[in-house]
Motif scaffolding. Sequence first.
Motif, PDB file in Angstrom:
ATOM      1  N   HIS A 552       0.730  -1.416   0.210  1.00  0.00           N
ATOM      2  CA  HIS A 552       0.481  -0.055   0.551  1.00  0.00           C
ATOM      3  C   HIS A 552       0.905   1.466   0.006  1.00  0.00           C
ATOM      4  N   VAL A 553       2.303   1.240   0.125  1.00  0.00           N
ATOM      5  CA  VAL A 553       2.929   2.366   0.307  1.00  0.00           C
ATOM      6  C   VAL A 553       3.222   3.035  -0.688  1.00  0.00           C
ATOM      7  N   PHE A 554       3.028   1.903  -1.828  1.00  0.00           N
ATOM      8  CA  PHE A 554       3.749   2.972  -3.562  1.00  0.00           C
ATOM      9  C   PHE A 554       2.216   3.123  -3.667  1.00  0.00           C
ATOM     10  N   ARG A 555       0.908   3.451  -3.292  1.00  0.00           N
ATOM     11  CA  ARG A 555       0.066   3.582  -4.013  1.00  0.00           C
ATOM     12  C   ARG A 555       0.168   5.697  -3.690  1.00  0.00           C
ATOM     13  N   ARG A 556       0.928   5.627  -2.826  1.00  0.00           N
ATOM     14  CA  ARG A 556       0.953   7.637  -2.607  1.00  0.00           C
ATOM     15  C   ARG A 556       1.923   8.140  -2.959  1.00  0.00           C
ATOM     16  N   MET A 557       2.910   7.818  -3.843  1.00  0.00           N
ATOM     17  CA  MET A 557       4.144   7.670  -4.962  1.00  0.00           C
ATOM     18  C   MET A 557       3.782   7.978  -5.992  1.00  0.00           C
ATOM     19  N   ASN A 558       4.426   8.706  -6.774  1.00  0.00           N
ATOM     20  CA  ASN A 558       4.416   8.924  -7.834  1.00  0.00           C
ATOM     21  C   ASN A 558       4.600   8.212  -8.802  1.00  0.00           C
ATOM     22  N   ASP A 559       3.545   7.299  -9.958  1.00  0.00           N
ATOM     23  CA  ASP A 559       3.539   6.584 -10.934  1.00  0.00           C
ATOM     24  C   ASP A 559       5.216   6.408 -10.744  1.00  0.00           C
ATOM     25  N   GLU A 560       6.187   7.359 -11.026  1.00  0.00           N
ATOM     26  CA  GLU A 560       7.499   6.759 -11.536  1.00  0.00           C
ATOM     27  C   GLU A 560       8.534   6.032 -10.893  1.00  0.00           C
ATOM     28  N   ASP A 561       7.741   6.124  -9.403  1.00  0.00           N
ATOM     29  CA  ASP A 561       8.409   5.494  -8.354  1.00  0.00           C
ATOM     30  C   ASP A 561       7.717   4.529  -7.638  1.00  0.00           C
ATOM     31  N   LYS A 562       6.705   3.864  -9.012  1.00  0.00           N
ATOM     32  CA  LYS A 562       6.036   2.800  -7.920  1.00  0.00           C
ATOM     33  C   LYS A 562       6.533   1.705  -9.217  1.00  0.00           C
ATOM     34  N   PRO A 563       6.760   0.647  -8.737  1.00  0.00           N
ATOM     35  CA  PRO A 563       7.544  -0.563  -8.845  1.00  0.00           C
ATOM     36  C   PRO A 563       7.451  -1.343 -10.608  1.00  0.00           C
ATOM     37  N   LEU A 564       8.937  -1.104 -10.772  1.00  0.00           N
ATOM     38  CA  LEU A 564       8.026  -1.573 -13.025  1.00  0.00           C
ATOM     39  C   LEU A 564       7.742  -3.238 -13.309  1.00  0.00           C
ATOM     40  N   PRO A 565       7.302  -3.240 -13.715  1.00  0.00           N
ATOM     41  CA  PRO A 565       7.420  -5.775 -14.156  1.00  0.00           C
ATOM     42  C   PRO A 565       8.358  -5.147 -14.205  1.00  0.00           C
ATOM     43  N   VAL A 566       9.067  -6.746 -13.700  1.00  0.00           N
ATOM     44  CA  VAL A 566       9.933  -7.358 -13.759  1.00  0.00           C
ATOM     45  C   VAL A 566      10.460  -7.683 -15.135  1.00  0.00           C
ATOM     46  N   PRO A 567      11.065  -7.868 -15.980  1.00  0.00           N
ATOM     47  CA  PRO A 567      11.538  -8.284 -17.401  1.00  0.00           C
ATOM     48  C   PRO A 567      11.658  -9.847 -17.670  1.00  0.00           C
ATOM     49  N   PHE A 568      10.874 -10.586 -17.137  1.00  0.00           N
ATOM     50  CA  PHE A 568      11.337 -11.790 -17.428  1.00  0.00           C
ATOM     51  C   PHE A 568       9.827 -12.685 -18.641  1.00  0.00           C
ATOM     52  N   THR A 569       9.928 -13.195 -19.007  1.00  0.00           N
ATOM     53  CA  THR A 569       9.147 -14.161 -20.065  1.00  0.00           C
ATOM     54  C   THR A 569       8.876 -15.386 -19.803  1.00  0.00           C
ATOM     55  N   PHE A 570       8.306 -15.832 -19.174  1.00  0.00           N
ATOM     56  CA  PHE A 570       7.918 -17.567 -18.650  1.00  0.00           C
ATOM     57  C   PHE A 570       7.129 -18.399 -19.892  1.00  0.00           C
ATOM     58  N   GLU A 571       7.650 -20.108 -20.264  1.00  0.00           N
ATOM     59  CA  GLU A 571       6.809 -20.070 -20.981  1.00  0.00           C
ATOM     60  C   GLU A 571       7.298 -20.019 -22.542  1.00  0.00           C
ATOM     61  N   VAL A 572       8.833 -20.428 -22.482  1.00  0.00           N
ATOM     62  CA  VAL A 572       9.087 -20.207 -23.814  1.00  0.00           C
ATOM     63  C   VAL A 572       9.653 -20.809 -24.597  1.00  0.00           C
ATOM     64  N   THR A 573       9.527 -21.327 -25.482  1.00  0.00           N
ATOM     65  CA  THR A 573       9.942 -22.983 -26.371  1.00  0.00           C
ATOM     66  C   THR A 573      11.234 -22.767 -26.625  1.00  0.00           C
ATOM     67  N   ASN A 574      11.847 -21.120 -27.278  1.00  0.00           N
ATOM     68  CA  ASN A 574      13.123 -21.400 -28.571  1.00  0.00           C
ATOM     69  C   ASN A 574      14.408 -20.366 -27.186  1.00  0.00           C
ATOM     70  N   VAL A 575      13.888 -20.861 -25.841  1.00  0.00           N
ATOM     71  CA  VAL A 575      14.863 -19.803 -25.178  1.00  0.00           C
ATOM     72  C   VAL A 575      16.387 -20.203 -25.876  1.00  0.00           C
ATOM     73  N   GLU A 576      16.712 -21.110 -26.106  1.00  0.00           N
ATOM     74  CA  GLU A 576      17.966 -21.070 -26.379  1.00  0.00           C
ATOM     75  C   GLU A 576      18.227 -20.253 -27.333  1.00  0.00           C
ATOM     76  N   GLU A 577      17.406 -20.320 -28.147  1.00  0.00           N
ATOM     77  CA  GLU A 577      17.570 -19.497 -29.587  1.00  0.00           C
ATOM     78  C   GLU A 577      17.858 -17.692 -29.302  1.00  0.00           C
ATOM     79  N   MET A 578      16.746 -17.575 -28.543  1.00  0.00           N
ATOM     80  CA  MET A 578      16.840 -15.813 -27.667  1.00  0.00           C
ATOM     81  C   MET A 578      18.204 -15.855 -26.958  1.00  0.00           C
ATOM     82  N   ILE A 579      18.543 -16.551 -26.195  1.00  0.00           N
ATOM     83  CA  ILE A 579      20.092 -16.383 -25.923  1.00  0.00           C
ATOM     84  C   ILE A 579      20.998 -16.330 -26.605  1.00  0.00           C
TER      85      ILE A 579
END
Length: 896
Positions: A552-579
Amino acid sequence: SNNDASSKEKPKHKKNSSSPTPFILKKSPIVEKEEDEITVYPPPFPSSHILPKNQGFLRDVEPHRNSFRVALETSYEGFASDLPDASSSSSTTLFPHNDIQNALQTLDESNLFFRTDVTQPFGLGTKCAKTYVTRCLLGEVGTTYKYLGLRMFAHPWNGSGVSFSSQNATKKDEENDNGSNSLTIRQAVQTIGDLNTTLTERTAHHLENLYDKPRRKGRRRRGRAAFDVALINKMIKTNDLKDEPVTKQGKCTVSWHADSCLEHYSTIAVYHTIFPHDEKEEEENEERKKKSVSNNSSSSSSSGWSVALRVAHDSEGPNASKRGKDIESSVVADTPYIATSLPSGSVYYLLDDFNHHHQHAVMADNDNENPGTRFSSTHRLLREGHNVQYVLDRCKSSCSNFHKKGSKVWRSEQLLLSDMESEWIRQFYVQGAAHRSNLWKAWGEFMLSLLRYWSQLETRTKQTIDLLRYAAEEQCDFGGGASSNEPNNVVPSRAERKLREKRKKALSTVDDILKRGGGGNSADQILYEPLAILLEERATMRHLWKKREKDHVFRRMNDEDKPLPVPFTFEVTNVEEMIANKKAGMKKNEEMGYSSLGGSPEQLRCLANNLRKWGKAYMSCDSADLPAVFENDDNITSTKKKQDDQEENESSVAVAATTIDDTNEHTKDLDWKGWNNQKFGLEMQHPWAGHLLDGRKTIETRAYDLPPSLLGKRIEILETRKGKAGVSSVGNVVSYVGGEEEKDAAIVKIIGWCVFDRIIVYEDREAFEADEGQHMVLKDSGYGWKDGHTKKLYGWVVGKCMRYEDKEEGSCKPGDIPPISRLVRRLRSLFELQFEDLHLSTDDSKRENITVKKKPNSKTFQKRGKKRRNGYHDREAGGNSVKHGKMQPKKKKKRF
């Protein structure tokens, strides 16, 4: 002290700051160990000296000045200071105060450095709290500092992390003001680096003096004079500051603590300066400074801010774990607390092991209503684990040893993976978009490397689980073999033969591992159970991080200070190709970690349960103990996949009968009047619908424009299963009339809503691929730009959005999900939401164009006449009731 029995009494400690009740500690201040590991506690304060009444702070003022100096020579030995006018051997002032103050002011005015932190003092799963003090961290490249559950990432003090936009803006301001002495941001951070060099030299001088004292003479010096970070605090006295809890003689801006994460026996050096709020206050401060210097005293007159000290054995250092979690329990009760009010421009040092056995706090004095703004630059030497290069070296070493297999190797890999995710990647993104933007030039390459290693370790986890799974299946002769019931004339497919070879090889590998470890009779406990436990720990970690990101503490903060989504993508079939693409220097969309495993806590726990079942099957050689997985599926799956496949097959049959020839009804023009007065939903396949609502996908791309009337209007997100690019998963009409049991998942799930703010028109490949990080459409995707075919693509820019699952936020209630009766396609993936109650028709001509879930048999239908069907109620079956002339829906959760 005398050598009688009373002088040999053990030091007393305070059990609670509000209760002076003492208890017994060790007899001697010296704990005997190995010669090089002797722990020397501060000597007791002589009882013959005068102390303030009512347990107040002992200060360097009459009539307690002599007692204060005795305290510095005994219980507080190791505290030293340099006054503002301290000079070197060449009679020049040690510290360039004007340059340092200008640097601090430049950093403050840039709005890029000082920020309010959101800490989690008691660990993951507990409440978060905003700090009273704003802070920034400068230091060597790649350094961090962790305190109260938050990892701060340093701006390099060599100036390499200053972005060009910020640098140019500061230069422009300087050019517009020819009479200004202001510094550029690069010069400001370099000034702090220069200050660090001077403090290092002064620390060496004070350590020499410390070890010349009788109590330390002849002892080997264990600390070194060096610093790699500077934590700069900006403090302002406000009305919401709390009283110092013991004496009530000041308002705490920083409460009692000992600095953590430091190299043992390292010194802490603090330069502090005070910016007055007005000219009158500045004159008063100058008078205080002159008076202080003339009296040759460290704190003869208050500057409005005080540093308080108290003795607390093993607050930090090698033996800190022995004191337990209650930091108050180590406070020595019969040693007075002291406080010193140093003039602006002073430096104080906590030398050698002082931080191990003392705690300090910072207070605004009660008798000064407006003490000014205090900046303090605290220089520390961190342990090696707090530099990102240390973590990257561990990752490199681990990934280079993937050819090794065994329980110890796998455990090391899993611990590294969890540590990297929780302590580095999530810590970086939880601090918001402004934090990422300000630090990306300095930290971008490091974060991309961490994400790449995270992807490799996730892939390694998948391979390890596959190995254990295949070994268990081969042990049970699962899927074919000499004892299989498979007819002799059936030739296995190439894929099946390949899978059998994998199983044989996996069993041979596991047998070798067990033989080397001498545990052939307990494979489930040696190999399967430890990995299951580590997966469950990671599941718990991700669950607690999700709670932290929604605190709840983030509700009182500016949008630019709220947590960002962590850049993870799951259930990917071709991870080796991505890497491989990332290693080859792929620039677009590389700020992403990829995993072929499921990422939710529930999926990890399910995987852990499967591991235990595979371990049991390995020991029993009974295929009945294997988890119910799809036999020929090469991915780690649970029984849910098999159910999903069956449901998808059933759905495809129903969808096949949903083609509607009435093109006018389902291809409305952009200026159709219905866009103005109806509600609409947008069909999106999994997982892109979720990425849009989670904030990862900020642009939705289409080959057609959004009707102008829908701009700024709430649109429901209709998630369908992953399918073929550009091909709808449902027919032109989807009906929810008739319902079915909840285990039969709906074809379309309404998972949230969004508002599109504006439209971007892409007229060439370059412009489209430049926004790849926002729309997440890769070059080789079926939705990408196709030369010779694509002439124009539209980007629908996402504004507000909300998941219906996020009930913790208190914004969405189950009743917010619209109780629709059917969906009617109006333009490509845009469906009109209709709310009138429809009934199953016996007229086939009216049913042929409608997607309907299979109808339960007549007995079941009669028994369940009053139950919910697919998220809403059938009026004839008694689903809705009439009260006071209005329809009242049941107060139950609706599902689609």
